[in-house]
Design a protein around this motif. Structure first.
Motif, PDB file in Angstrom:
ATOM      1  N   LEU A  48      -1.381 -42.726 -60.104  1.00  0.00           N
ATOM      2  CA  LEU A  48      -1.777 -43.174 -58.760  1.00  0.00           C
ATOM      3  C   LEU A  48      -0.854 -44.295 -58.264  1.00  0.00           C
ATOM      4  O   LEU A  48      -0.363 -44.258 -57.132  1.00  0.00           O
ATOM      5  CB  LEU A  48      -3.226 -43.672 -58.772  1.00  0.00           C
ATOM      6  N   PHE A  49      -0.591 -45.285 -59.116  1.00  0.00           N
ATOM      7  CA  PHE A  49       0.244 -46.408 -58.674  1.00  0.00           C
ATOM      8  C   PHE A  49       1.685 -45.985 -58.433  1.00  0.00           C
ATOM      9  O   PHE A  49       2.344 -46.502 -57.528  1.00  0.00           O
ATOM     10  CB  PHE A  49       0.134 -47.578 -59.665  1.00  0.00           C
ATOM     11  N   GLU A  50       2.145 -45.025 -59.209  1.00  0.00           N
ATOM     12  CA  GLU A  50       3.483 -44.466 -58.985  1.00  0.00           C
ATOM     13  C   GLU A  50       3.542 -43.812 -57.598  1.00  0.00           C
ATOM     14  O   GLU A  50       4.476 -44.017 -56.821  1.00  0.00           O
ATOM     15  CB  GLU A  50       3.754 -43.411 -60.083  1.00  0.00           C
ATOM     16  N   LYS A  51       2.501 -43.055 -57.295  1.00  0.00           N
ATOM     17  CA  LYS A  51       2.421 -42.384 -55.997  1.00  0.00           C
ATOM     18  C   LYS A  51       2.369 -43.411 -54.859  1.00  0.00           C
ATOM     19  O   LYS A  51       3.024 -43.243 -53.819  1.00  0.00           O
ATOM     20  CB  LYS A  51       1.157 -41.502 -55.971  1.00  0.00           C
ATOM     21  N   LEU A  52       1.618 -44.482 -55.065  1.00  0.00           N
ATOM     22  CA  LEU A  52       1.500 -45.513 -54.023  1.00  0.00           C
ATOM     23  C   LEU A  52       2.848 -46.181 -53.761  1.00  0.00           C
ATOM     24  O   LEU A  52       3.204 -46.445 -52.613  1.00  0.00           O
ATOM     25  CB  LEU A  52       0.452 -46.549 -54.425  1.00  0.00           C
ATOM     26  N   ARG A  53       3.592 -46.432 -54.819  1.00  0.00           N
ATOM     27  CA  ARG A  53       4.936 -47.004 -54.638  1.00  0.00           C
ATOM     28  C   ARG A  53       5.800 -46.044 -53.830  1.00  0.00           C
ATOM     29  O   ARG A  53       6.558 -46.457 -52.950  1.00  0.00           O
ATOM     30  CB  ARG A  53       5.590 -47.295 -55.992  1.00  0.00           C
ATOM     31  N   GLY A  54       5.645 -44.765 -54.121  1.00  0.00           N
ATOM     32  CA  GLY A  54       6.406 -43.747 -53.392  1.00  0.00           C
ATOM     33  C   GLY A  54       6.080 -43.728 -51.902  1.00  0.00           C
ATOM     34  O   GLY A  54       6.927 -43.373 -51.076  1.00  0.00           O
ATOM     35  N   LEU A  55       4.849 -44.115 -51.584  1.00  0.00           N
ATOM     36  CA  LEU A  55       4.435 -44.153 -50.177  1.00  0.00           C
ATOM     37  C   LEU A  55       4.835 -45.467 -49.505  1.00  0.00           C
ATOM     38  O   LEU A  55       4.573 -45.678 -48.321  1.00  0.00           O
ATOM     39  CB  LEU A  55       2.916 -43.986 -50.071  1.00  0.00           C
ATOM     40  N   GLY A  56       5.426 -46.363 -50.288  1.00  0.00           N
ATOM     41  CA  GLY A  56       5.875 -47.633 -49.722  1.00  0.00           C
ATOM     42  C   GLY A  56       4.858 -48.755 -49.812  1.00  0.00           C
ATOM     43  O   GLY A  56       5.027 -49.805 -49.191  1.00  0.00           O
ATOM     44  N   PHE A  57       3.789 -48.546 -50.599  1.00  0.00           N
ATOM     45  CA  PHE A  57       2.778 -49.597 -50.741  1.00  0.00           C
ATOM     46  C   PHE A  57       3.189 -50.613 -51.797  1.00  0.00           C
ATOM     47  O   PHE A  57       3.767 -50.269 -52.823  1.00  0.00           O
ATOM     48  CB  PHE A  57       1.435 -48.989 -51.184  1.00  0.00           C
ATOM     49  N   ARG A  58       2.850 -51.867 -51.529  1.00  0.00           N
ATOM     50  CA  ARG A  58       2.863 -52.888 -52.574  1.00  0.00           C
ATOM     51  C   ARG A  58       1.409 -53.066 -52.995  1.00  0.00           C
ATOM     52  O   ARG A  58       0.518 -53.040 -52.152  1.00  0.00           O
ATOM     53  CB  ARG A  58       3.412 -54.212 -52.026  1.00  0.00           C
ATOM     54  N   THR A  59       1.188 -53.256 -54.289  1.00  0.00           N
ATOM     55  CA  THR A  59      -0.194 -53.350 -54.774  1.00  0.00           C
ATOM     56  C   THR A  59      -0.409 -54.626 -55.568  1.00  0.00           C
ATOM     57  O   THR A  59       0.503 -55.139 -56.221  1.00  0.00           O
ATOM     58  CB  THR A  59      -0.540 -52.161 -55.698  1.00  0.00           C
ATOM     59  N   CYS A  60      -1.639 -55.119 -55.512  1.00  0.00           N
ATOM     60  CA  CYS A  60      -2.031 -56.249 -56.341  1.00  0.00           C
ATOM     61  C   CYS A  60      -3.438 -55.997 -56.864  1.00  0.00           C
ATOM     62  O   CYS A  60      -4.345 -55.688 -56.084  1.00  0.00           O
ATOM     63  CB  CYS A  60      -1.975 -57.551 -55.544  1.00  0.00           C
ATOM     64  N   LEU A  61      -3.608 -56.073 -58.166  1.00  0.00           N
ATOM     65  CA  LEU A  61      -4.935 -55.979 -58.767  1.00  0.00           C
ATOM     66  C   LEU A  61      -5.588 -57.336 -58.598  1.00  0.00           C
ATOM     67  O   LEU A  61      -4.947 -58.362 -58.825  1.00  0.00           O
ATOM     68  CB  LEU A  61      -4.819 -55.632 -60.248  1.00  0.00           C
ATOM     69  N   ILE A  62      -6.838 -57.342 -58.172  1.00  0.00           N
ATOM     70  CA  ILE A  62      -7.510 -58.621 -57.948  1.00  0.00           C
ATOM     71  C   ILE A  62      -8.843 -58.581 -58.684  1.00  0.00           C
ATOM     72  O   ILE A  62      -9.712 -57.796 -58.363  1.00  0.00           O
ATOM     73  CB  ILE A  62      -7.632 -58.930 -56.434  1.00  0.00           C
ATOM     74  N   SER A  63      -8.937 -59.420 -59.713  1.00  0.00           N
ATOM     75  CA  SER A  63     -10.083 -59.338 -60.620  1.00  0.00           C
ATOM     76  C   SER A  63     -10.640 -60.718 -60.918  1.00  0.00           C
ATOM     77  O   SER A  63      -9.894 -61.688 -61.023  1.00  0.00           O
ATOM     78  CB  SER A  63      -9.644 -58.677 -61.928  1.00  0.00           C
ATOM     79  N   ASN A  64     -11.952 -60.780 -61.070  1.00  0.00           N
ATOM     80  CA  ASN A  64     -12.585 -62.031 -61.496  1.00  0.00           C
ATOM     81  C   ASN A  64     -12.486 -62.192 -63.010  1.00  0.00           C
ATOM     82  O   ASN A  64     -12.849 -63.225 -63.551  1.00  0.00           O
ATOM     83  CB  ASN A  64     -14.051 -62.069 -61.066  1.00  0.00           C
ATOM     84  N   ASN A  65     -12.002 -61.162 -63.662  1.00  0.00           N
ATOM     85  CA  ASN A  65     -11.829 -61.204 -65.098  1.00  0.00           C
ATOM     86  C   ASN A  65     -10.593 -62.040 -65.466  1.00  0.00           C
ATOM     87  O   ASN A  65      -9.788 -62.373 -64.597  1.00  0.00           O
ATOM     88  CB  ASN A  65     -11.700 -59.775 -65.626  1.00  0.00           C
ATOM     89  N   HIS A  66     -10.438 -62.315 -66.759  1.00  0.00           N
ATOM     90  CA  HIS A  66      -9.365 -63.201 -67.202  1.00  0.00           C
ATOM     91  C   HIS A  66      -8.091 -62.439 -67.562  1.00  0.00           C
ATOM     92  O   HIS A  66      -8.098 -61.229 -67.678  1.00  0.00           O
ATOM     93  CB  HIS A  66      -9.842 -64.027 -68.392  1.00  0.00           C
ATOM     94  N   GLU A  67      -7.033 -63.221 -67.788  1.00  0.00           N
ATOM     95  CA  GLU A  67      -5.718 -62.648 -68.022  1.00  0.00           C
ATOM     96  C   GLU A  67      -5.639 -61.599 -69.143  1.00  0.00           C
ATOM     97  O   GLU A  67      -4.986 -60.567 -68.955  1.00  0.00           O
ATOM     98  CB  GLU A  67      -4.699 -63.776 -68.268  1.00  0.00           C
TER      99      GLU A  67
END
Ligand SMILES: [Mg+2]
Length: 167
Positions: free
Chosen positions: A52-71
């Motif tokens: 999915l993320f590979e496909k999103l990059r192909g569409l020109g999207f930049r992505t950021c995971l945003i989580s309340n969980n820790h590193e």
């Protein structure tokens, strides 16, 4: 009365969203919740997520995971799907969403948010001014606190759906 919690869209799964259509509308950034949105709670990244993320990059999207969980939870997942990430994001605090957008160089006018929880994910993203997409949680087994929260979510979604029908 619950409008602050209403998503702009509801989809069955993060894997079934028409991202190409959203790219065509001018969206360039996507902030993703991880747990129960991309994989079951605590699970590692799957091949499906990486694709999915590979496909999103192909569409020109930049992505950021945003989580309340820790590193230790968030970073390996981000590396596996090759995405930017923000851990300890304190959703629904607006600050975390803004920091995530800074990381990928997008703004609230061209950034989507995808998550499974109304009271943290969607509420915070709405307050930030993002286009919000609620997905059904991936949950083999949920803990009791989450089960209670889901009941409250169902009440809000009942009003949301009623409003959708009337609009
Ligand atoms: Mg979640």
């Amino acid at each position: 009365m619950f409008y602050k919690f209403y998503p702009k869209e509801r989809q069955e799964s993060a894997y079934q969203i028409d991202y190409a259509a959203l790219a065509a509308k001018g969206y360039r950034g996507i902030l993703f919740d991880i747990d129960n949105t991309l994989v079951p709670h605590g699970a590692p990244a799957t091949p499906e997520a990486a694709v999915l993320f590979e496909k999103l990059r192909g569409l020109g999207f930049r992505t950021c995971l945003i989580s309340n969980n820790h590193e230790p939870r968030v970073k390996p997942f981000a590396e596996a799907v090759k995405s930017e990430f923000l851990c300890d994001a304190h959703k629904p605090s607006v600050r975390g969403y803004e920091a995530a957008m800074t990381r990928i160089g997008t703004s609230r006018n061209n950034t989507l948010f995808v998550g499974d929880q109304l009271f943290t994910d969607i509420y915070g993203a709405n307050r930030t001014g993002l286009y919000t997409i609620l997905v059904h949680p991936i949950h083999p087994k949920e803990e009791i606190q989450i089960v209670m929260k889901r009941k409250l979510e169902r009440i809000v979604l009942h009003f949301y759906q009623r409003q959708e029908k009337n609009s």
